[in-house]
Design a protein around this motif. Structure first.
Motif, PDB file in Angstrom:
ATOM      1  N   GLY A   1       0.813  -1.339   0.077  1.00 52.28           N
ATOM      2  CA  GLY A   1      -0.112  -0.029  -0.030  1.00 52.28           C
ATOM      3  C   GLY A   1       0.736   1.197  -0.063  1.00 52.28           C
ATOM      4  N   GLU A   2       2.176   0.854   0.292  1.00 50.04           N
ATOM      5  CA  GLU A   2       3.029   2.253   0.445  1.00 50.04           C
ATOM      6  C   GLU A   2       4.162   2.191  -0.856  1.00 50.04           C
ATOM      7  N   ARG A   3       4.106   1.374  -1.839  1.00 49.45           N
ATOM      8  CA  ARG A   3       5.244   1.216  -2.802  1.00 49.45           C
ATOM      9  C   ARG A   3       5.249   2.443  -3.750  1.00 49.45           C
ATOM     10  N   PHE A   4       4.171   2.876  -4.135  1.00 49.46           N
ATOM     11  CA  PHE A   4       4.145   4.154  -5.256  1.00 49.46           C
ATOM     12  C   PHE A   4       3.298   5.129  -4.810  1.00 49.46           C
ATOM     13  N   ARG A   5       3.256   6.328  -5.446  1.00 53.35           N
ATOM     14  CA  ARG A   5       2.506   7.577  -5.063  1.00 53.35           C
ATOM     15  C   ARG A   5       1.098   7.036  -5.372  1.00 53.35           C
ATOM     16  N   ARG A   6       0.164   8.052  -4.767  1.00 49.31           N
ATOM     17  CA  ARG A   6      -1.070   8.043  -5.079  1.00 49.31           C
ATOM     18  C   ARG A   6      -1.463   9.335  -5.946  1.00 49.31           C
ATOM     19  N   PRO A   7      -2.404   9.021  -6.804  1.00 48.48           N
ATOM     20  CA  PRO A   7      -2.686  10.360  -7.828  1.00 48.48           C
ATOM     21  C   PRO A   7      -3.254  11.497  -6.791  1.00 48.48           C
ATOM     22  N   THR A   8      -2.792  12.650  -7.392  1.00 49.77           N
ATOM     23  CA  THR A   8      -3.224  13.798  -6.452  1.00 49.77           C
ATOM     24  C   THR A   8      -4.643  14.333  -7.119  1.00 49.77           C
ATOM     25  N   ARG A   9      -5.014  14.048  -8.145  1.00 47.27           N
ATOM     26  CA  ARG A   9      -6.348  14.353  -8.912  1.00 47.27           C
ATOM     27  C   ARG A   9      -7.126  13.324  -8.301  1.00 47.27           C
ATOM     28  N   LYS A  10      -8.584  13.834  -7.735  1.00 51.27           N
ATOM     29  CA  LYS A  10      -9.411  12.894  -7.272  1.00 51.27           C
ATOM     30  C   LYS A  10      -9.928  11.693  -8.157  1.00 51.27           C
ATOM     31  N   LYS A  11     -10.054  12.064  -9.461  1.00 49.90           N
ATOM     32  CA  LYS A  11     -10.788  11.192 -10.266  1.00 49.90           C
ATOM     33  C   LYS A  11      -9.714  10.474 -11.453  1.00 49.90           C
ATOM     34  N   ALA A  12      -8.560  10.929 -11.256  1.00 50.69           N
ATOM     35  CA  ALA A  12      -7.430  10.219 -12.010  1.00 50.69           C
ATOM     36  C   ALA A  12      -7.146   8.782 -11.975  1.00 50.69           C
TER      37      ALA A  12
END
Length: 194
Positions: free
Chosen positions: A119-130
């Motif tokens: 759950g922490e390996r990569f970034r999460r998108p900053t845009r809500k619906k990306a």
């Protein structure tokens, strides 16, 4: 290697039906001709081509074009041929120890990310619906990669090339571009090793 390339890459590819989309045949043929010259006679090539170039090439979709599945399989074989040549050239120029150091460095970078918590390996998108990739699907592939790199478990480079993740949206998934860039490096490593 040149003869191996000629045997495995057909002169022409199967086309999709006229109302379906495939790869632009002219673009595919031009790229493969450039790659063939670069692989068979690198000193005579007007454009250099590397395994990375083959991995990242893309073609416009057109109706009635070449079958993407067939072209992609040929590109995988071509990428492997370039990766083998690059490995052989590095070993010839700088010795096997230099190649092993390079592989070790890349492996170390990849392992650093692989050993992050689920759950922490990569970034999460900053845009809500990306658009994003399902976290558990990506983490499961990362577990397989750890097994391959550290426990000698079998895993083919093609399974990484063809990995498909369920879609997610925004913060519910990993950022697609970061995962894709990481997997490109994994393919680079696996192609150099195998």
């Amino acid at each position: 290697m040149a003869l191996d390339f000629q045997r495995k890459i057909p002169a022409s590819f199967e086309r999709v039906r006229g109302n379906e989309f495939g790869y632009n045949a002219k673009q595919v043929d031009q790229f493969l001709q450039r790659a063939k010259v670069a692989l068979e006679t690198p000193k005579a090539a007007s454009h250099t081509v590397s395994s990375s170039d083959v991995r990242s090439v893309s073609f416009d979709p057109v109706k009635g074009g070449y079958s993407a599945t067939v072209v992609d399989a040929a590109l995988d074989r071509l990428e492997d041929a370039f990766a083998r040549r690059e490995r052989d050239e590095l070993i010839a120029a700088r010795g096997e120890d230099a190649w092993l150091r390079e592989i070790g460095n890349l492996s170390g970078v990849l392992r650093g990310r692989l050993h992050r918590p689920d759950g922490e390996r990569f970034r999460r998108p900053t845009r809500k619906k990306a658009r994003s990739y399902n976290v558990s699907d990506v983490d499961n592939l990362c577990h397989s990669l750890i097994g391959y790199l550290e426990e000698d478990q079998p895993l083919s480079v093609d399974s990484i090339r063809r990995a498909v993740f369920r879609p997610a949206a925004g913060q519910d998934g990993y950022e697609e571009t970061q995962v894709d860039a990481f997997l490109d490096r994994v393919v680079e490593l696996m192609a150099a090793i195998d």
